[in-house]
Scaffold this active site. Sequence first.
Site, PDB file in Angstrom:
ATOM      1  N   ASP A   1       0.661  -1.183  -0.024  1.00  0.00           N
ATOM      2  CA  ASP A   1       0.180  -0.004  -0.008  1.00  0.00           C
ATOM      3  C   ASP A   1       1.019   1.420   0.063  1.00  0.00           C
ATOM      4  O   ASP A   1       1.869   1.442   0.721  1.00  0.00           O
ATOM      5  CB  ASP A   1      -0.991  -0.118   1.294  1.00  0.00           C
ATOM      6  CG  ASP A   1      -2.236   0.828   1.079  1.00  0.00           C
ATOM      7  OD1 ASP A   1      -2.182   2.102   0.727  1.00  0.00           O
ATOM      8  OD2 ASP A   1      -3.226   0.455   1.312  1.00  0.00           O
TER       9      ASP A   1
ATOM     10  N   THR B   1      -7.113   4.397  -1.507  1.00  0.00           N
ATOM     11  CA  THR B   1      -6.899   2.820  -1.309  1.00  0.00           C
ATOM     12  C   THR B   1      -7.879   1.937  -1.914  1.00  0.00           C
ATOM     13  O   THR B   1      -7.551   1.082  -2.490  1.00  0.00           O
ATOM     14  CB  THR B   1      -6.509   2.596   0.462  1.00  0.00           C
ATOM     15  OG1 THR B   1      -5.430   3.241   0.652  1.00  0.00           O
ATOM     16  CG2 THR B   1      -6.258   1.043   0.391  1.00  0.00           C
TER      17      THR B   1
ATOM     18  N   ASN C   1     -13.271   5.977  -0.137  1.00  0.00           N
ATOM     19  CA  ASN C   1     -12.904   5.031   0.915  1.00  0.00           C
ATOM     20  C   ASN C   1     -13.951   5.269   2.207  1.00  0.00           C
ATOM     21  O   ASN C   1     -14.481   4.287   2.995  1.00  0.00           O
ATOM     22  CB  ASN C   1     -11.624   5.527   1.811  1.00  0.00           C
ATOM     23  CG  ASN C   1     -10.499   5.095   1.196  1.00  0.00           C
ATOM     24  OD1 ASN C   1     -10.441   4.248   0.322  1.00  0.00           O
ATOM     25  ND2 ASN C   1      -9.212   5.575   1.404  1.00  0.00           N
TER      26      ASN C   1
ATOM     27  N   GLU D   1     -13.687  -9.926   1.589  1.00  0.00           N
ATOM     28  CA  GLU D   1     -14.388 -10.844   2.869  1.00  0.00           C
ATOM     29  C   GLU D   1     -15.858 -10.892   2.259  1.00  0.00           C
ATOM     30  O   GLU D   1     -16.667 -11.268   3.018  1.00  0.00           O
ATOM     31  CB  GLU D   1     -14.338 -10.288   4.166  1.00  0.00           C
ATOM     32  CG  GLU D   1     -12.839 -10.389   4.720  1.00  0.00           C
ATOM     33  CD  GLU D   1     -12.422  -9.572   5.763  1.00  0.00           C
ATOM     34  OE1 GLU D   1     -13.323  -9.591   6.781  1.00  0.00           O
ATOM     35  OE2 GLU D   1     -11.615  -8.628   5.643  1.00  0.00           O
TER      36      GLU D   1
ATOM     37  N   ASP E   1       2.390   2.654   3.146  1.00  0.00           N
ATOM     38  CA  ASP E   1       1.316   3.694   3.274  1.00  0.00           C
ATOM     39  C   ASP E   1       1.161   4.383   4.691  1.00  0.00           C
ATOM     40  O   ASP E   1       1.018   5.366   5.009  1.00  0.00           O
ATOM     41  CB  ASP E   1      -0.162   3.275   2.701  1.00  0.00           C
ATOM     42  CG  ASP E   1      -1.245   4.189   2.926  1.00  0.00           C
ATOM     43  OD1 ASP E   1      -1.032   5.019   1.932  1.00  0.00           O
ATOM     44  OD2 ASP E   1      -1.879   4.360   3.642  1.00  0.00           O
TER      45      ASP E   1
ATOM     46  N   HIS F   1       1.495   8.233   5.289  1.00  0.00           N
ATOM     47  CA  HIS F   1       0.585   9.112   6.018  1.00  0.00           C
ATOM     48  C   HIS F   1       1.176   9.910   7.139  1.00  0.00           C
ATOM     49  O   HIS F   1       1.016  11.206   7.357  1.00  0.00           O
ATOM     50  CB  HIS F   1      -0.738   8.628   6.343  1.00  0.00           C
ATOM     51  CG  HIS F   1      -1.524   8.297   5.289  1.00  0.00           C
ATOM     52  ND1 HIS F   1      -2.126   9.231   4.622  1.00  0.00           N
ATOM     53  CD2 HIS F   1      -1.631   6.956   4.685  1.00  0.00           C
ATOM     54  CE1 HIS F   1      -3.014   8.519   3.561  1.00  0.00           C
ATOM     55  NE2 HIS F   1      -2.682   7.264   3.613  1.00  0.00           N
TER      56      HIS F   1
ATOM     57  N   ASP G   1      -1.257   0.531  -4.685  1.00  0.00           N
ATOM     58  CA  ASP G   1      -2.338   1.086  -5.088  1.00  0.00           C
ATOM     59  C   ASP G   1      -2.412   2.676  -5.570  1.00  0.00           C
ATOM     60  O   ASP G   1      -3.101   3.016  -6.328  1.00  0.00           O
ATOM     61  CB  ASP G   1      -3.508   0.913  -3.878  1.00  0.00           C
ATOM     62  CG  ASP G   1      -2.845   1.473  -2.512  1.00  0.00           C
ATOM     63  OD1 ASP G   1      -1.619   1.763  -2.417  1.00  0.00           O
ATOM     64  OD2 ASP G   1      -3.820   1.628  -1.582  1.00  0.00           O
TER      65      ASP G   1
ATOM     66  N   HIS H   1      -2.604  11.305  -0.364  1.00  0.00           N
ATOM     67  CA  HIS H   1      -2.865  10.871  -1.749  1.00  0.00           C
ATOM     68  C   HIS H   1      -4.303  10.921  -2.003  1.00  0.00           C
ATOM     69  O   HIS H   1      -5.157  10.818  -1.025  1.00  0.00           O
ATOM     70  CB  HIS H   1      -2.078   9.554  -1.840  1.00  0.00           C
ATOM     71  CG  HIS H   1      -2.628   8.479  -1.031  1.00  0.00           C
ATOM     72  ND1 HIS H   1      -3.964   7.756  -1.084  1.00  0.00           N
ATOM     73  CD2 HIS H   1      -2.379   8.073   0.232  1.00  0.00           C
ATOM     74  CE1 HIS H   1      -4.271   7.041  -0.026  1.00  0.00           C
ATOM     75  NE2 HIS H   1      -3.307   7.300   0.967  1.00  0.00           N
TER      76      HIS H   1
HETATM   77 ZN   LIG Z   1      -3.397   2.894  -0.140  1.00  0.00          ZN
END
Ligand SMILES: [Zn+2]
Length: 421
Positions: A64, A101, A122, A168, A220, A224, A267, A357
């Site tokens: 990620d 993501t 997200n 899932e 990732d 952040h 991603d 991002h």
């Molecule tokens: Zn991501």
Amino acid sequence: MARKSVVSFTSLIELLLILIGISIAAAPIVFANANTLKASYSVENVARPLVKLKRPVVILISSDGFRFGYQFKTPTPNIHRLIRNGTEAETGLIPVFPTLTFPNHYSIVTGLYPAYHGIIANWFTDPNSGETFTKRSQEPHWWLGEPLWQTVVKHGLIAATYFWPGSEVKKGSWNCPPKYCQPFNKKVPFEERVDTVLGYFDLPSDEIPSFMTVYFQDPDSQGHRVGPDHPEITEAVANIDRIIGKLITGLEKRGVFDDVNIIMVGDHGMVGTCDGKFLYLEDLAPWIEIPESWVQSYYPLLAIRPPAGVSPAIVEDFPARLHYSANYRISPIIGLLDEGFMVEQRNLSQRTCAGAHGYDNAYFSMRTIFIGHGPKFAKGRKVPSFENVQIYNMVTSILNIQGASNNGTASFSNFVLLPNR
Ligand SMILES: [Zn+2]
Ligand SMILES: *[C@@H]1O[C@H](CO)[C@@H](O)[C@H](O)[C@H]1NC(C)=O
Ligand SMILES: *[C@@H]1O[C@H](CO)[C@@H](O)[C@H](O)[C@H]1NC(C)=O
Ligand SMILES: *[C@@H]1O[C@H](CO)[C@@H](O)[C@H](O)[C@H]1NC(C)=O
């Protein structure tokens, strides 16, 4: 009266977008077209035969937030092993917009742009039902399209997911079986994820999954917190490389490294937000007032949904290259922020110096990596950048199964993959 306020609202928003430095028409970018692509180097012209495995296998790995270029921050001998003997997007993989993501991971496994697979951010609220989608939402109605695990089991093959957004969710004949599907838990050590995948190769041959995913939330999580240029990123990248090394060694020990097709991607990229490029919606009064309740998200995706009765028409001007309009879930006003900008309701003096991002996918900082290694990938080959919606067809083509219709180019796989002999 009502009509008048609609008009003025619209023009004010236009003015607003210009005033606050939001560009609604970004520079055009040339996307790779399968017909014009040329291999820069290739020594082989057919796929190598399988030695130990009975059927083609694809392991799809996501790291990620692995911004394109991170692979040069520090020695990454294992990733470079895959690059040297595999096929690489020489200037990186292009994410879909918004470069977040969940939209991107789900585009990779469905071949669809977010407007068509439904995971448009997200976090968002469905304007019809009022329900909110979060990263934990597992109800199938959110997740449109046909992800690879569903396509694979539909063809009587086995799929295994060690984490991936959407994995899932029970869809079609995919029911996330405990033996082959792990419920997300970011605390599971990366080593354990790799060991589980390696363990699949110790199963009787008709129980070895044809398609496996592995997901790592780094770099990732560091990006952040500290931005893309911090030494912590370097460490996280070195750690990912070590984990890739563990996977390679484990596959070699089992004599299947050269039989397995490994696709390693990220991603999206990451950009520093340390320049203090803040925009506050409240500072724009008295020209326009945007109540907090209209704002779905601030940055990097500024999404505003005014209440019923106010119908701005801004979305028409949104660049078609972003494919971000054909879904009622998408807010009618989207502010495309310039790189590194942050929007907030008001100045709470919360200066952050970190990373973000989600911006326009035309920014180089949003690019990530693509590396393919294995029997279907030429060794030492470089291909031009392409969008991640092409990966779905690539995987179905390696597995010799018919995929669902999607936004990838049918001929693209013929270009990137070696043909079967
Ligand atoms: Zn991501
Ligand atoms: C690349 O593959 C060749 C066999 O084709 C092998 O001899 C060589 O060690 C490999 N190189 C790397 C860096 O894995
Ligand atoms: C936000 O407020 C703080 C404190 O009043 C001020 O120093 C800062 O310049 C403001 N930021 C912007 C971008 O206006
Ligand atoms: C993307 O794919 C879907 C499903 O095949 C299709 O309905 C849609 O028109 C495609 N959109 C674009 C921009 O190609």
